[in-house]
Design a protein around this motif. Sequence first.
Motif, PDB file in Angstrom:
ATOM      1  N   ASN A 263      -2.772  14.941   0.156  1.00 19.01           N
ATOM      2  CA  ASN A 263      -1.872  14.688   1.278  1.00 19.01           C
ATOM      3  C   ASN A 263      -1.731  13.179   1.491  1.00 19.01           C
ATOM      4  N   ARG A 264      -0.741  12.598   0.843  1.00 12.88           N
ATOM      5  CA  ARG A 264      -0.582  11.149   0.888  1.00 12.88           C
ATOM      6  C   ARG A 264       0.842  10.792   1.324  1.00 12.88           C
ATOM      7  N   HIS A 265       0.929   9.664   1.990  1.00 14.54           N
ATOM      8  CA  HIS A 265       2.229   9.148   2.430  1.00 14.54           C
ATOM      9  C   HIS A 265       2.272   7.658   2.110  1.00 14.54           C
ATOM     10  N   ILE A 266       3.488   7.149   1.774  1.00 16.67           N
ATOM     11  CA  ILE A 266       3.645   5.742   1.439  1.00 16.67           C
ATOM     12  C   ILE A 266       4.614   5.107   2.435  1.00 16.67           C
ATOM     13  N   TYR A 267       4.221   3.938   2.930  1.00 13.51           N
ATOM     14  CA  TYR A 267       5.000   3.260   3.964  1.00 13.51           C
ATOM     15  C   TYR A 267       5.171   1.780   3.621  1.00 13.51           C
ATOM     16  N   ARG A 268       6.298   1.246   4.075  1.00 16.28           N
ATOM     17  CA  ARG A 268       6.510  -0.200   4.013  1.00 16.28           C
ATOM     18  C   ARG A 268       6.319  -0.764   5.414  1.00 16.28           C
ATOM     19  N   ILE A 269       5.415  -1.706   5.544  1.00 18.56           N
ATOM     20  CA  ILE A 269       5.121  -2.338   6.831  1.00 18.56           C
ATOM     21  C   ILE A 269       5.625  -3.775   6.784  1.00 18.56           C
ATOM     22  N   THR A 270       6.445  -4.149   7.769  1.00 18.96           N
ATOM     23  CA  THR A 270       7.050  -5.478   7.797  1.00 18.96           C
ATOM     24  C   THR A 270       6.399  -6.322   8.885  1.00 18.96           C
ATOM     25  N   PHE A 307       6.960 -14.316   7.275  1.00 18.34           N
ATOM     26  CA  PHE A 307       7.594 -13.021   7.045  1.00 18.34           C
ATOM     27  C   PHE A 307       6.967 -12.384   5.812  1.00 18.34           C
ATOM     28  N   GLY A 308       6.706 -11.096   5.894  1.00 16.70           N
ATOM     29  CA  GLY A 308       6.144 -10.433   4.729  1.00 16.70           C
ATOM     30  C   GLY A 308       6.181  -8.929   4.884  1.00 16.70           C
ATOM     31  N   HIS A 309       5.788  -8.270   3.821  1.00 15.12           N
ATOM     32  CA  HIS A 309       5.724  -6.813   3.876  1.00 15.12           C
ATOM     33  C   HIS A 309       4.583  -6.329   2.994  1.00 15.12           C
ATOM     34  N   LEU A 310       4.051  -5.190   3.364  1.00 13.87           N
ATOM     35  CA  LEU A 310       3.060  -4.507   2.555  1.00 13.87           C
ATOM     36  C   LEU A 310       3.525  -3.077   2.322  1.00 13.87           C
ATOM     37  N   VAL A 311       3.334  -2.598   1.117  1.00 12.66           N
ATOM     38  CA  VAL A 311       3.557  -1.186   0.827  1.00 12.66           C
ATOM     39  C   VAL A 311       2.172  -0.546   0.747  1.00 12.66           C
TER      40      VAL A 311
END
Length: 342
Positions: A263-270, A307-311
């Motif tokens: 049960n996994r989910h992937i998100y982009r966090i800004t 500014f940045g993002h993490l997946v």
Amino acid sequence: MIEFEGVSKVYQHNGEDLRAVDRVDLNIEKGEIFGVIGFSGAGKSTLVRLVNLLEKPTQGRVLVGGEDLSQLTNPDLRKVRKRIGMIFQHFNLLDSKTVLHNVAFPLSISGVPKSEINKRVEEILEFVGIAEKANQYPDELSGGQKQRVGIARALATSPDILLCDEATSALDPETTKSILNLLKKVRDEYKITILMITHEMNVVREICDRIAVMENGRVIEKGSIFELFSNPQHVTTQNFVRTVMENEIPPSILEGISKRGGNRHIYRITFIEESAGQPVLSQVSKNYEVEVNVLFGQITELQGIPFGHLVVELQGDDKEIIKAIDYIQHIVAIQEVVAHAG
């Protein structure tokens, strides 16, 4: 300072209309560095040649300092052109002339007295950092030095505007950075408006205040560097941003997630401004029954704003993941990019 009002440029080719610039509206403020970016054939070089009327618009108006150039007499147009300097991709230097005479050339043809020319050239060469090269010839210079000569020549007549047509495309990355720093110095110390044409997104990120993206002669998106890098709307803009800020998850990583199942989910966090320094994911791991796996990330600075993002991959019970997401979205922006990768 520079205004394009419904400007189009149409050429005739084999009996058909070729629309190089198509109904462009732009306003470039005094003292800003404005970038126009696009792939080859987008119309950006034609656009810059409309500013000094090397190309006449088929329709619409180009105003410089409030004056419609197409309405000026030839003597008045020549006066306006003296206020506009131009920097070229391949330098356009006179190989048979020394650095000093290359920089002096626009002053000589304007009838400036020799005593004034020598003083001005000495001053400008010192400003661009090549005073010691005054008596050398172009073929004795590096690419970066040649472009400094080109910039010095463009500055010789004390212009209000600099037009840069792919001014760094022939240079290596380190030299490009030094030339961009020089152009920022030109703007800051001489208060000159700079219109920069380029196909390099790293160039506009480094130097420009605002940018316009062109495609097929049209401006498809425009705004501040921060706006277009942090939230590009058009697919072409997104592709340009991706060349300097990769945010796609490598297929090999997605394949590995799929194989592991669960049960996994992937998100982009800004992250923007102060949120870039907050330990959001650390708090998530401490406060919720959720494991956080960072797949990809990048943090940079746009116009002085972090500014940045993490997946990230969130693993755990659905209820705990929902709680974690609720916590995160009160601090930063979060968006699910791949649902249930397993």
